[in-house]
Design a protein around this motif. Structure first.
Motif, PDB file in Angstrom:
ATOM      1  N   LEU A  24       0.860  -1.181   0.000  1.00 37.87           N
ATOM      2  CA  LEU A  24       0.000   0.000   0.000  1.00 37.87           C
ATOM      3  C   LEU A  24       0.892   1.224   0.000  1.00 37.87           C
ATOM      4  CD1 LEU A  24      -2.843  -0.909   2.508  1.00 37.87           C
ATOM      5  CD2 LEU A  24      -3.143  -0.219   0.125  1.00 37.87           C
ATOM      6  N   ILE A  25       0.571   2.186  -0.850  1.00 33.39           N
ATOM      7  CA  ILE A  25       1.404   3.371  -0.956  1.00 33.39           C
ATOM      8  C   ILE A  25       0.648   4.546  -0.330  1.00 33.39           C
ATOM      9  CG2 ILE A  25       2.586   4.937  -2.567  1.00 33.39           C
ATOM     10  CD1 ILE A  25       2.010   1.481  -3.766  1.00 33.39           C
ATOM     11  N   ALA A  26       1.261   5.134   0.699  1.00 27.58           N
ATOM     12  CA  ALA A  26       0.618   6.227   1.435  1.00 27.58           C
ATOM     13  C   ALA A  26       0.672   7.515   0.617  1.00 27.58           C
ATOM     14  CB  ALA A  26       1.301   6.419   2.777  1.00 27.58           C
ATOM     15  N   SER A  27      -0.139   8.497   1.044  1.00 30.98           N
ATOM     16  CA  SER A  27      -0.210   9.770   0.311  1.00 30.98           C
ATOM     17  C   SER A  27       1.164  10.431   0.207  1.00 30.98           C
ATOM     18  CB  SER A  27      -1.185  10.734   0.987  1.00 30.98           C
ATOM     19  OG  SER A  27      -2.142  10.031   1.716  1.00 30.98           O
ATOM     20  N   ASN A  28       2.043  10.196   1.200  1.00 26.61           N
ATOM     21  CA  ASN A  28       3.383  10.809   1.142  1.00 26.61           C
ATOM     22  C   ASN A  28       4.400   9.942   0.393  1.00 26.61           C
ATOM     23  OD1 ASN A  28       3.910   8.723   2.858  1.00 26.61           O
ATOM     24  ND2 ASN A  28       4.559   9.974   4.591  1.00 26.61           N
TER      25      ASN A  28
END
Ligand SMILES: *Cc1c(COP(=O)(O)O)cnc(C)c1O
Length: 398
Positions: A24-28
């Motif tokens: 999962l790739i976070a907003s940052n």
């Protein structure tokens, strides 16, 4: 974090923008290894190309039609689920709790259609989890979930887990069925012994009760077989499924034998969205992948690898983890430290996991996890445990 969302969740201040397989790739931009899988939902990982294709192709044809008409994708999915299991019939819903509601109604109706309308009570187990509707919280029996919501829905008798005498004593003239998860997920990843399930089957046969397995969390390969009942010697009469059935698209279902479902005639139950073409298209695509030869072998192989490597970690950090539990890729770390601290320490290592009852941390990776990713997970768990053990040493010295 001012929000207009009803604050029933204490959320982590972290949002994900994108997913790729087990990541999962976070907003940052930070990449997290997903060992929660939306709580056993994204069994095929994120953005699986075949699921994306099934959903988008169906989206261009038709999204929703009323259940007053035939839905061929749903007929096909029901055929395939029955072909793959003990069941003869399927009712599609949108969630796990709704599937539980259907199972409860079906069980009561079965007894009524058998000339025993006085039988409506269902035996459930302490530590169970069956969802958050009024009937499901009554079945779950957890005071925390019931408190303040008025009188609990009538008709559920809770007995201690794995206590056959208690079950026998509780069966009475109003008992209609027994509801159990073959592995208690939320309750702390507790595997129900085979002998206990077998004894429940015998009691149900003896007393004319329906045996209901809640496989909402254990289903769809999570425990190394398509359904957990398949590696017990026990077949239920009714089974609830949801979570991984849609690989992330909301869908649930109640499966039953022809006899168990005999009371559910036209007009007895319904759902506007249940079995909609989008959910059915994705469900079929999930089955396409899971029924391929070798899929379950991969799950079992990754499970074995995880268990071996976790056992080493437990030996190294006995002050952090005291036990490894579970089946397949439904694994639990019984924590010595508060389970929440271990979840936080793992998140600091960019790995997301989820707590469960009995001070357990659940590890629920996507079933498509690779050997390399298992290795990365183990490194992260090792570092998280090392950090917690170091804090303990400091506190001990202080
Ligand atoms: C998640 C879960 C439910 C409830 O499903 P929802 O989709 O949240 O309503 C019921 N039973 C079990 C075993 C579960 O894990």
């Amino acid at each position: 974090m001012a929000s207009h969302l009803l604050p029933t969740y204490s959320r982590v201040d972290l949002a994900f923008e994108r997913g790729e397989g087990a990541w999962l790739i976070a907003s940052n931009g930070d990449r997290y290894l997903d060992f929660t899988s939306g709580v056993a939902v994204n069994a095929l990982g994120h953005a699986h190309p075949e699921l994306v294709k099934a959903l988008t192709e169906q989206a261009q044809k038709v999204w929703h039609v009323s259940n007053l008409y035939r839905i061929p994708e749903g007929e096909r999915l029901a055929d395939r689920l029955c072909e793959a299991t003990f069941a003869d019939t399927v009712f599609f819903q949108n969630s796990g709790a709704e599937a539980i509601e259907c199972a409860i109604k079906l069980t009561r109706k079965y007894q009524s259609a058998s000339g025993k309308p006085e039988r409506f009570r269902i035996i459930t187990f302490e530590g169970a989890f069956h969802g958050r509707t009024l009937a499901a919280i009554a079945a779950t029996g957890n005071k925390k979930y019931l408190d303040g919501f008025g009188p609990a829905v009538e008709g559920f008798d809770q007995v201690p887990f794995n206590d056959l005498d208690a079950v026998k004593k509780t069966i009475g003239p109003a008992t209609a069925g027994i509801l159990i998860e073959p592995v208690m997920g939320e309750g702390g990843v507790r595997v129900v012994p085979n002998g206990f399930l077998r004894a429940l089957r015998e009691l149900c046969d003896k007393h004319g009760l329906l045996l209901i397995f809640d496989e909402i969390q254990t289903g769809f390969g999570r425990t190394g077989d398509l359904f957990a009942y398949m590696h017990t010697s026990v077949t239920p009469d009714v089974m609830t499924i949801a979570k991984a059935l849609g690989g992330g698209f909301p869908v649930g279902a109640c499966l039953a034998t022809k006899d168990a479902s005999k009371g559910m005639t036209a007009g007895t139950h319904g759902s506007t969205f249940g079995g909609n073409p989008l959910a059915m298209a994705v469900g079929n695509a999930v089955l396409d992948i899971m029924l391929k030869p070798g899929f379950m072998d991969h799950v079992r192989k990754m499970s074995l690898l995880m268990k071996q490597r976790l056992a080493e970690i437990k030996d190294r950090y006995g002050s952090v983890i005291s036990e490894i539990r579970g089946e397949g890729l439904l694994l639990g770390l019984k924590a010595v430290v508060p389970a929440g601290e271990l979840v936080d320490a793992l998140r600091a290592e960019k790995m997301i996991t989820v707590g469960a009852g009995d001070n357990v941390v659940r590890l629920l990776p996507p079933l498509i996890i690779t050997e390399k990713e298992v290795g990365e997970a183990i490194d992260k768990i090792d570092r998280a445990c090392a950090a917690l053990a170091k804090t303990q040493r400091k506190q001990g010295a202080a």
